[in-house]
Design a protein around this motif. Structure first.
Motif, short mmCIF file in Angstrom:
data_model
loop_
_atom_site.label_atom_id
_atom_site.label_comp_id
_atom_site.label_asym_id
_atom_site.label_seq_id
_atom_site.Cartn_x
_atom_site.Cartn_y
_atom_site.Cartn_z
N GLN A 1 -1.69 5.49 9.60
CA GLN A 1 -3.01 5.84 9.05
C GLN A 1 -3.09 5.46 7.57
O GLN A 1 -4.12 4.97 7.10
N LEU A 2 -2.02 5.70 6.86
CA LEU A 2 -2.00 5.35 5.44
C LEU A 2 -2.14 3.84 5.26
O LEU A 2 -2.84 3.35 4.36
N GLN A 3 -1.49 3.12 6.14
CA GLN A 3 -1.55 1.66 6.06
C GLN A 3 -2.97 1.16 6.28
O GLN A 3 -3.42 0.21 5.63
N GLN A 4 -3.68 1.83 7.20
CA GLN A 4 -4.97 1.29 7.62
C GLN A 4 -6.17 1.90 6.89
O GLN A 4 -7.27 1.35 6.98
N MET A 5 -5.98 2.98 6.20
CA MET A 5 -7.14 3.63 5.58
C MET A 5 -7.67 2.82 4.40
O MET A 5 -6.91 2.07 3.78
N PRO A 6 -8.96 2.96 4.10
CA PRO A 6 -9.54 2.22 2.97
C PRO A 6 -8.82 2.56 1.67
O PRO A 6 -8.21 3.63 1.55
N ASP A 7 -8.93 1.68 0.71
CA ASP A 7 -8.22 1.88 -0.57
C ASP A 7 -8.61 3.18 -1.25
O ASP A 7 -7.77 3.89 -1.81
N ALA A 8 -9.90 3.46 -1.19
CA ALA A 8 -10.38 4.67 -1.88
C ALA A 8 -9.75 5.92 -1.26
O ALA A 8 -9.34 6.85 -1.96
N GLU A 9 -9.67 5.91 0.05
CA GLU A 9 -9.08 7.07 0.73
C GLU A 9 -7.57 7.13 0.45
O GLU A 9 -7.02 8.22 0.23
N ARG B 1 0.82 -1.22 0.00
CA ARG B 1 0.00 0.00 0.00
C ARG B 1 0.85 1.26 0.00
O ARG B 1 0.37 2.33 -0.39
N MET B 2 2.08 1.17 0.48
CA MET B 2 2.90 2.39 0.61
C MET B 2 3.85 2.59 -0.58
O MET B 2 4.78 3.36 -0.51
N ARG C 1 -6.89 8.69 -2.75
CA ARG C 1 -7.00 10.17 -2.73
C ARG C 1 -5.74 10.80 -2.12
O ARG C 1 -5.31 11.86 -2.55
N TRP C 2 -5.17 10.10 -1.13
CA TRP C 2 -4.01 10.69 -0.45
C TRP C 2 -2.70 10.52 -1.23
O TRP C 2 -1.81 11.36 -1.14
N ALA C 3 -2.61 9.46 -1.99
CA ALA C 3 -1.34 9.16 -2.67
C ALA C 3 -0.82 10.32 -3.53
O ALA C 3 0.37 10.67 -3.46
#
Lengths: 210, 324
Positions: free
Chosen positions: B202-210, B155-156, B213-215
């Motif tokens: 938080q990045l690790q745990q947030m939903p994919d959609a979120e 995810r990161m 948006r953050w990436a």
């Protein structure tokens, strides 16, 4: 208790005698009681005299009307400062003169050339002169002379021109002109005399005067 | 003599003076001659300035104007009369002249103002990159010489992760530092104004959609360098204080090769080099290395240790062989 005090105590005591009241009484009445009829009587009384002065000085009928209205607007605004007994005529002229000078300075760029200063004069305004000169040749000569004299007057310094206007044309006393223009009475006399001499020289050069 | 005679003709003398003048006129021909002369001159004046008749209704109009002003509690600015030419202080000519002057001044001054604004933004942008450079160097000192790592999987796996990594290490105190002041639009601008940046957890745990948006946002408006891929292995970037190795830069608008830049009015982009130097670089190449793509021309991990590839926040470290 003199008459004016009685009139003040009685409110609009002048209402029935506006025509016979003095300028000072009219202005007192407007200042103390807001009597519009008194103010209107004063405006009517000076309508011709002040307008004529402004028309001659500004050389433009529309400008003269504008400054005339502005003069009485200022009289209304400053009426609270008017001291009873102070002659109204010089005070009015003082306001009008300063308004006219301001207007002249403000609109210097748009100032009509001397030759055209009376070109916009309407027939009503010129009626007295036209009536006096029924012969066309005589009228044309007078018109030409008038033009040259106006040019000569235009060449006078500002204060001198005002003195000529106020003393000669408006018939104000030396003392009144001295008060209006804020200069000593001796200066008024000497400048008026000097102005006439200068006018004479200018007119001699132009071939109008001997 | 003349002044006395003039006063006599104009009626401005008092009783005794008038008596004196009349006595002299009766006995001294010179006084009489001078009086006649003055009279002629005054007559000339009269010809020049005829009497003027006031326009009809002037007094009434004046009173209406004054009383209207009194009722309004102030001055009525517009006089009540047929509009005379040049009545107001400002006429159309004045207005046109003033407009032309203002337009000319604007045209003269605007380029300088605009240039000054662009210069200021370039300077502030460079300050941001210098601060980020200090943080990155400090991070490398604390992590065996390595800059923040961009994972190749999971995810990161995107370049912008460098920012929360620095933040988690206590090396990024202001999130606005990751956004160029020249940026007026784009997702990263919100980051600068909101001042909030998710943590790595938080990045690790947030939903994919979120996360999606953050990436593109979390790394700010700057691009960050990827490591290099060689012999089937991905290497993180190690600090060797190289003067020609770009660590960060104003990111291109897209991750495609030759992506356009929207900042600094086309004058170039600011680049932070490994030695801490920041320069405004007009070309995308630096010492024959295109710092926004690898030596093979791809926006992917570098092909060797000196092949820096700066990518926008959301870009993952694509691993391609030299012979791809």
């Amino acid at each position: 208790m003199d008459a004016i005090v009685v009139e003040r105590c009685q409110g609009k005591a002048l209402a029935g005698s506006l025509d016979t009241a003095t300028d000072e009484q009219l202005l007192d009445q407007y200042r103390d009681f807001g009597d519009r009829a008194a103010f209107a009587a004063l405006v009517r009384r000076y309508e011709r005299e002040l307008y004529t002065y402004l028309r001659r000085y500004l050389g433009n009928a529309l400008a003269a009307e504008d400054v005339f209205q502005q003069t009485f607007m200022l009289v209304h605004q400053k009426v609270a400062q008017y001291e009873s007994g102070r002659p109204v005529r010089p005070w009015l002229y003082s306001v009008a003169v300063h308004q006219a000078i301001d207007y002249h300075r403000r609109d210097r760029r748009h100032w009509l050339p001397s030759l055209d200063r009376f070109a916009g004069t309407n027939k009503d305004e010129m009626a007295p002169m036209a009536a006096a000169l029924s012969d066309p040749a005589e009228a044309a000569e007078a018109d030409d002379t008038g033009r040259l004299v106006r040019e000569a007057i235009d060449k006078l310094p500002e204060t001198t021109r005002q003195i000529v206007m106020l003393v000669y044309f408006q018939g104000l006393k030396y003392r009144e002109v001295s008060e209006i223009l804020g200069i000593p009475m001796g200066t008024v006399k000497s400048q008026l005399h000097a102005a006439l001499m200068k006018l004479n020289r200018l007119l001699q050069i132009a071939g109008v005067s001997e | 003599m003349d002044e006395m005679l003039l006063g006599y003709l104009l009626g401005t003398l008092d009783e005794s003076q008038r008596g004196e003048v009349e006595a002299r006129l009766a006995h001294e021909p010179e006084w009489q001659r001078q009086l006649d002369l003055l009279q002629d001159r005054l007559q000339l004046l009269h010809c020049a300035m005829p009497l003027a008749v006031p326009p009809r209704g002037l007094a009434e109009r004046t009173c209406r104007r004054v009383f209207a002003a009194a009722a309004a509690g102030g001055v009525l600015l517009s006089p009540e009369a047929p509009g005379p030419v040049g009545r107001s202080r400002w006429r159309w000519f004045d207005a046109v002249t003033a407009t032309c002057v203002a337009a000319a001044l604007f045209l003269l001054v605007w380029p300088a103002v605009q240039a000054g604004r662009i210069n200021a933004q370039i300077y502030l942008c460079q300050e941001n990159l210098r601060d980020l450079g200090v943080s990155l160097v400090r991070y490398s000192e604390l992590n065996h010489g390595y800059f923040p790592r961009v994972p190749t999987t999971g995810r990161m796996a995107f370049a912008g992760v460098y920012a929360p990594t620095l933040a988690q290490s206590g090396l990024l105190h202001e999130t606005r530092k990751v956004v160029c002041p020249a940026m007026r639009s784009g997702a990263s601008v919100g980051l600068a104004t909101a001042g909030e940046m998710p943590t790595l957890d938080q990045l690790q745990q947030m939903p994919d959609a979120e996360l999606a948006r953050w990436a593109p946002t979390v790394g700010g408006s700057y691009g960050y360098t990827l490591g290099h891929y060689a012999q089937g292995r991905y290497f993180d970037v190690r600090n060797r204080a190289r003067s020609n190795f770009a660590l960060m830069a104003d990111a291109p608008a897209s991750a495609m090769p030759g992506g356009r830049f929207d900042v600094h009015a086309g004058r170039g982009r600011n680049v932070l080099f490994e030695d801490g130097r920041v320069e405004l670089v007009a070309e995308t190449h630096w010492c024959n290395d295109d710092i926004f793509s690898n030596d093979a021309g791809w926006v992917a991990a570098g092909l060797h240790g000196d092949d820096s590839v700066i990518v926008p926040s959301a870009t993952p470290p694509v691993l391609l062989d030299r012979d791809f």
